[in-house]
Design a protein around this motif. Sequence first.
Motif, mmCIF file in Angstrom:
data_model
loop_
_atom_site.group_PDB
_atom_site.id
_atom_site.type_symbol
_atom_site.label_atom_id
_atom_site.label_comp_id
_atom_site.label_asym_id
_atom_site.label_seq_id
_atom_site.Cartn_x
_atom_site.Cartn_y
_atom_site.Cartn_z
ATOM 1 N N ILE A 37 54.169 20.506 64.470
ATOM 2 C CA ILE A 37 53.886 20.451 63.029
ATOM 3 C C ILE A 37 52.879 19.335 62.789
ATOM 4 N N ILE A 38 51.918 19.600 61.911
ATOM 5 C CA ILE A 38 50.986 18.577 61.434
ATOM 6 C C ILE A 38 51.255 18.372 59.953
ATOM 7 N N HIS A 39 51.488 17.105 59.566
ATOM 8 C CA HIS A 39 51.636 16.753 58.150
ATOM 9 C C HIS A 39 50.420 15.920 57.771
ATOM 10 N N ALA A 40 49.636 16.419 56.821
ATOM 11 C CA ALA A 40 48.372 15.779 56.453
ATOM 12 C C ALA A 40 48.506 14.780 55.309
ATOM 13 N N GLY A 41 49.639 14.105 55.231
ATOM 14 C CA GLY A 41 49.772 12.962 54.340
ATOM 15 C C GLY A 41 50.368 13.232 52.979
ATOM 16 N N ASP A 42 50.624 12.117 52.271
ATOM 17 C CA ASP A 42 51.409 12.071 51.037
ATOM 18 C C ASP A 42 52.803 12.640 51.298
ATOM 19 N N ILE A 43 53.430 11.989 52.256
ATOM 20 C CA ILE A 43 54.784 12.315 52.692
ATOM 21 C C ILE A 43 55.770 11.664 51.722
ATOM 22 N N CYS A 44 55.593 10.371 51.502
ATOM 23 C CA CYS A 44 56.293 9.542 50.525
ATOM 24 C C CYS A 44 57.685 9.080 50.930
ATOM 25 N N ASN A 45 58.219 9.538 52.067
ATOM 26 C CA ASN A 45 59.544 9.093 52.475
ATOM 27 C C ASN A 45 59.790 9.505 53.921
ATOM 28 N N GLN A 46 60.362 8.618 54.708
ATOM 29 C CA GLN A 46 60.664 8.913 56.113
ATOM 30 C C GLN A 46 61.583 10.121 56.260
ATOM 31 N N ALA A 47 62.435 10.373 55.281
ATOM 32 C CA ALA A 47 63.366 11.510 55.368
ATOM 33 C C ALA A 47 62.621 12.838 55.492
ATOM 34 N N VAL A 48 61.428 12.932 54.918
ATOM 35 C CA VAL A 48 60.618 14.155 55.043
ATOM 36 C C VAL A 48 60.248 14.366 56.507
ATOM 37 N N LEU A 49 59.765 13.323 57.163
ATOM 38 C CA LEU A 49 59.392 13.441 58.568
ATOM 39 C C LEU A 49 60.618 13.724 59.440
ATOM 40 N N ASP A 50 61.742 13.095 59.113
ATOM 41 C CA ASP A 50 62.972 13.337 59.882
ATOM 42 C C ASP A 50 63.377 14.807 59.816
ATOM 43 N N ALA A 51 63.255 15.421 58.639
ATOM 44 C CA ALA A 51 63.597 16.844 58.490
ATOM 45 C C ALA A 51 62.657 17.717 59.311
ATOM 46 N N LEU A 52 61.373 17.378 59.325
ATOM 47 C CA LEU A 52 60.402 18.156 60.093
ATOM 48 C C LEU A 52 60.610 17.972 61.596
ATOM 49 N N VAL A 61 49.741 11.827 59.285
ATOM 50 C CA VAL A 61 48.843 10.756 58.868
ATOM 51 C C VAL A 61 49.295 10.228 57.514
ATOM 52 N N ARG A 62 48.882 9.008 57.236
ATOM 53 C CA ARG A 62 49.243 8.336 55.993
ATOM 54 C C ARG A 62 48.316 8.793 54.867
ATOM 55 N N GLY A 63 48.910 9.185 53.769
ATOM 56 C CA GLY A 63 48.154 9.547 52.574
ATOM 57 C C GLY A 63 48.097 8.388 51.596
ATOM 58 N N ASN A 64 47.386 8.556 50.511
ATOM 59 C CA ASN A 64 47.226 7.481 49.531
ATOM 60 C C ASN A 64 48.533 7.124 48.824
ATOM 61 N N ASN A 65 49.540 7.981 48.874
ATOM 62 C CA ASN A 65 50.835 7.679 48.267
ATOM 63 C C ASN A 65 51.879 7.227 49.281
#
Length: 162
Positions: A37-52, A61-65
């Motif tokens: 999976i590629i997440h192109a930023g504006d995740i806003c919380n580690q829990a999002v990445l943990d679910a993925l 990558v880090r987004g502006n938010n």
Amino acid sequence: MTSRSSRSPATRIGLISDTHNLVRPEALQYLAGCDAIIHAGDICNQAVLDALLRIAPVTAVRGNNDTGDWAASLPTHATLTVQQVTIRVVHDIAELGADPRGDGVGVVVSGHSHKPSISERDGVLFINPGSAGPRRFKLPICAGMLIVEGARASATFDSLLT
């Protein structure tokens, strides 16, 4: 007698961006079965990445938010090679920098605009999977899929909500 294909098996890479702290069940279902999976930023919380990460390995990558301690280790740009295709990931396409062809990049994945798009320019495939997070304006809620077979890459994006 059976013959074997010389083609590489396809690698399925789920593309997601601008989740803004929202992990939709529809997004998790869409990404299920991906090789990565590629997440192109504006995740806003580690829990999002943990679910993925429960689905597949994640490049993010880090987004502006994306601020705070949890986001400090996220790069602003990432480059990975899948089979024979080099992929550059950046949140805002305006921050891509130098011509990606100079680095042998064949695919650029970005987010930020919340607007899904796929285009090819000068032999480079540019993909924005749109936003899988809260609806912004009247833009669709989307995610994408990148299929890599050897040196070839193709992409689609799909609405997560009907």
